[in-house]
Design an enzyme around this catalytic site. Structure first.
Site, PDB file in Angstrom:
ATOM      1  N   GLU A 211       1.816  37.560 -31.926  1.00  0.00           N
ATOM      2  CA  GLU A 211       1.649  37.249 -30.500  1.00  0.00           C
ATOM      3  C   GLU A 211       1.343  38.499 -29.683  1.00  0.00           C
ATOM      4  OE1 GLU A 211       4.807  34.837 -28.974  1.00  0.00           O
ATOM      5  OE2 GLU A 211       4.383  33.225 -30.382  1.00  0.00           O
ATOM      6  N   LYS A 343       6.580  22.578 -25.001  1.00  0.00           N
ATOM      7  CA  LYS A 343       5.357  22.849 -25.775  1.00  0.00           C
ATOM      8  C   LYS A 343       4.681  21.506 -26.031  1.00  0.00           C
ATOM      9  CE  LYS A 343       7.142  26.687 -28.614  1.00  0.00           C
ATOM     10  NZ  LYS A 343       7.919  26.949 -29.857  1.00  0.00           N
TER      11      LYS A 343
END
Ligand code: 2PG
Ligand code: MG
Length: 436
Positions: A211, A343
Site C-alpha cells: 500500500e 469496504k
C-alpha cells in the site's frame, strides 16, 4: 430513491472488461450507459488480508495468472447481470442493487461474485451522477455533503502486505490537529518523508509495501511505533496533539482460537496477553485508533477490550464486521468495537454498504471508508466517504498512484466546496458504545 430523471437514466448498455490492479492482478471494470448517453465506470479492488465472512471475490482458478483471472465474473456481468439490469433506472440504486441481490441471493455472493456485482453497482452510481450533472459525492449526499474525512495514512506497511515482515499490518498516522483535509495531507507528507529519511539513515531502505508504506525493517512490532513517533517529531509535530497514531493490527492474520502468534518476536499470546500488550502500547504511544486488535473469531475478546479501552480509543472492526449490518448489530449487542470499517467489496453492492453505515450511525458507531490493498485509479470510495458524511477515510500510504489518486480526488472536492467544506477532525472518531 425513485428515478428523478425519467427515462434519461434508463440503463441501455452494460459492459465489463478485464483491467489490472496495483499488484498486477486482473480485476473487473464495468461501464454503464444510460438512454441519455451518460456513462459511468468503476473498477473493483481486491484484499489480501480478508475476513472469512466477506462476500466472495470470484476468480477462475486453474494455472493461468495464478488462478486469479476474472473471466467468469466478466461473463456474469456481460451476460446475466446486463440482461437483468437493462431498462432499470441508474438513479434508483436501491432497485438496481435489489435486482443484483435477487440474481445471487447466496449469503456471500458465491455464484456471481461480489466483484461482478459491485462493478455494476458502482458504475451505475457514476452514470446516475452524470445524468443529474453533479459530482458523485453530491449526487449521494446532496447539498449537505460537505464533511471532509480525516485521512488515516499508512507510514509503515507490514503483515500480509509486506511478506509478514511485522505482525502488525498498518502503522498509520492521523492529523487530529489539522484544520483542513489539505493541511492533514501536507502534514502527513512531512511525516512520510521523514520516516523515509530515517529508514535510509539506518540503512534500512527496502522500498515500499503493497500500500506504499515504507517496508518495515524492525526487530519487534514496538520498534515501528518508536520509529513512527520519531518521524512525527522530526517533522516537527507534537505527537498526540497535531499528529497521532492509528494501527490496523489485522489480528485475524496471526490469531485463531484465542492464540496469537507474533512471529517477529517468536512468542505466542492468548487474548488477554494481546489486550495487555496493546494496553501497554496505548499508555506509551499516542495511539488514537486500533483496527482488528483481536481476531475475527473473538467477539468476546473484542467486547472485553472495548470495555477496557474503548472510552478514549477508537476500536475498529474490519475482519470482525466485514461491512455487514447484521454482524454490526450482533457486535453492538455485545458492546464490541465502536467503529466499523466500510469496504464495499466485502458486501457486493453500494446499498448494503450504505445500510451498514446507517446501522452503525443509529447504534452510535463511527465509520471509516476503506480501500483494499489491491487498488486501482478508481476513486469511488472518496465520494462515498464525503457523500455519506462518514468522517474518516483509509486508502493506504502516501506513495503509489492508486493511493494518491484518492487523496488527490478528496483535495479537488475540498477545493470545490470552498468555504462550505468542513474537516471532520476527532469528532468523527469512535467511542465506547456503552458510555455514550
Ligand atoms: C485492511 C485492508 C486495507 P486488505 O485490512 O484494512 O489496509 O487490507 O485489503 O488486504 O484486506
Ligand atoms: Mg483491516
Amino acid at each position: 430513491m425513485r428515478s428523478a430523471a425519467g427515462n434519461a437514466s434508463e440503463i441501455r448498455f452494460v459492459h465489463a472488461r478485464r483491467v489490472w490492479d496495483s499488484r498486477g492482478r486482473p480485476t473487473v471494470e464495468a461501464e454503464v450507459r444510460t438512454l441519455s448517453g451518460a456513462v459511468g465506470r468503476a473498477i473493483v479492488p481486491a484484499g489480501a488480508s480478508r475476513g472469512t465472512r466477506e462476500a466472495i471475490d470470484l476468480r477462475d482458478g486453474g494455472q493461468r495468472l495464478g488462478g486469479l483471472d476474472v473471466q467468469g465474473a466478466l461473463a456474469h456481468v456481460n451476460g446475466e447481470i446486463a440482461r437483468a439490469v437493462m431498462g432499470l433506472a441508474a438513479d434508483d440504486q436501491l432497485a438496481l442493487d435489489e435486482r443484483l441481490i435477487e440474481l445471487d441471493d447466496t449469503p456471500n455472493r458465491s455464484r456471481l461474485g461480489a466483484n461482478s456485482m459491485l462493478a455494476v453497482s458502482m458504475a451505475a452510481s457514476h452514470a446516475a451522477a452524470a445524468v443529474h450533472g453533479v459530482p458523485l459525492y453530491q449526487y449521494l449526499g446532496g447539498p449537505d455533503a460537505v464533511l471532509l474525512p480525516v485521512p488515516q495514512v499508512q507510514i509503515f506497511g507490514g503483515g500480509a502486505h509486506a511478506g509478514r515482515r511485522t505482525d502488525v499490518q498498518d502503522y498509520m498516522v492521523v492529523c487530529p490537529g489539522a484544520r483542513t483535509f489539505a493541511q492533514a495531507i501536507e502534514w502527513t507528507a512531512e511525516v512520510y518523508r521523514h520516516a523515509g529519511l530515517m529508514m535510509q539513515a539506518r540503512g534500512a531502505t527496502f522500498g515500499v509495501a503493497d500500500e506504499g508504506g515504507w517496508w518495515p525493517v524492525f526487530n519487534t512490532n514496538e520498534q515501528a511505533l518508536e520509529a513512527l513517533v520519531a518521524a512525527i517529531e522530526r517533522a516537527r509535530f507534537v505527537p498526540g496533539e497535531q499528529v497521532a497514531i492509528a494501527l490496523d493490527v489485522a489480528a485475524s492474520e496471526f490469531g485463531k482460537g484465542g492464540r496469537y502468534t507474533l512471529a517477529l518476536e517468536r512468542r505466542e499470546l492468548d487474548a488477554d496477553g494481546m489486550c495487555e500488550l496493546l494496553t501497554r502500547w496505548i499508555e506509551k504511544y499516542p495511539i488514537v485508533s486500533i483496527e482488528d486488535p483481536l481476531a475475527e473469531d473473538d467477539l468476546e475478546g473484542f467486547a472485553r477490550f472495548t470495555r477496557a479501552a474503548g472510552k478514549s480509543l477508537q476500536i475498529v472492526g474490519d475482519d470482525l464486521l466485514v461491512s455487514s449490518a447484521a454482524l454490526l448489530r450482533q457486535a453492538a449487542a455485545r458492546g464490541a468495537a465502536n467503529t466499523v470499517l466500510l469496504k464495499p467489496n466485502q458486501r457486493g453492492t453500494l446499498t448494503e454498504t450504505r445500510q451498514c453505515w446507517q446501522a452503525a450511525r443509529s447504534l452510535g458507531y463511527a465509520g471509516i471508508v476503506s480501500a483494499r490493498s489491491g487498488e486501482t485509479e478508481d476513486t469511488t470510495i472518496v465520494h462515498l466517504a464525503i457523500g455519506w458524511g462518514v468522517g474518516q477515510l483509509k486508502v493506504g500510504s502516501f506513495a503509489r498512484s492508486e493511493r494518491m489518486a484518492k487523496w488527490n480526488e478528496a483535495l479537488r472536492i475540498e477545493e470545490r466546496l470552498g468555504a462550505r467544506a468542513r474537516y471532520a477532525g476527532m469528532g468523527a472518531f469512535g467511542r465506547n458504545p456503552m458510555t455514550r
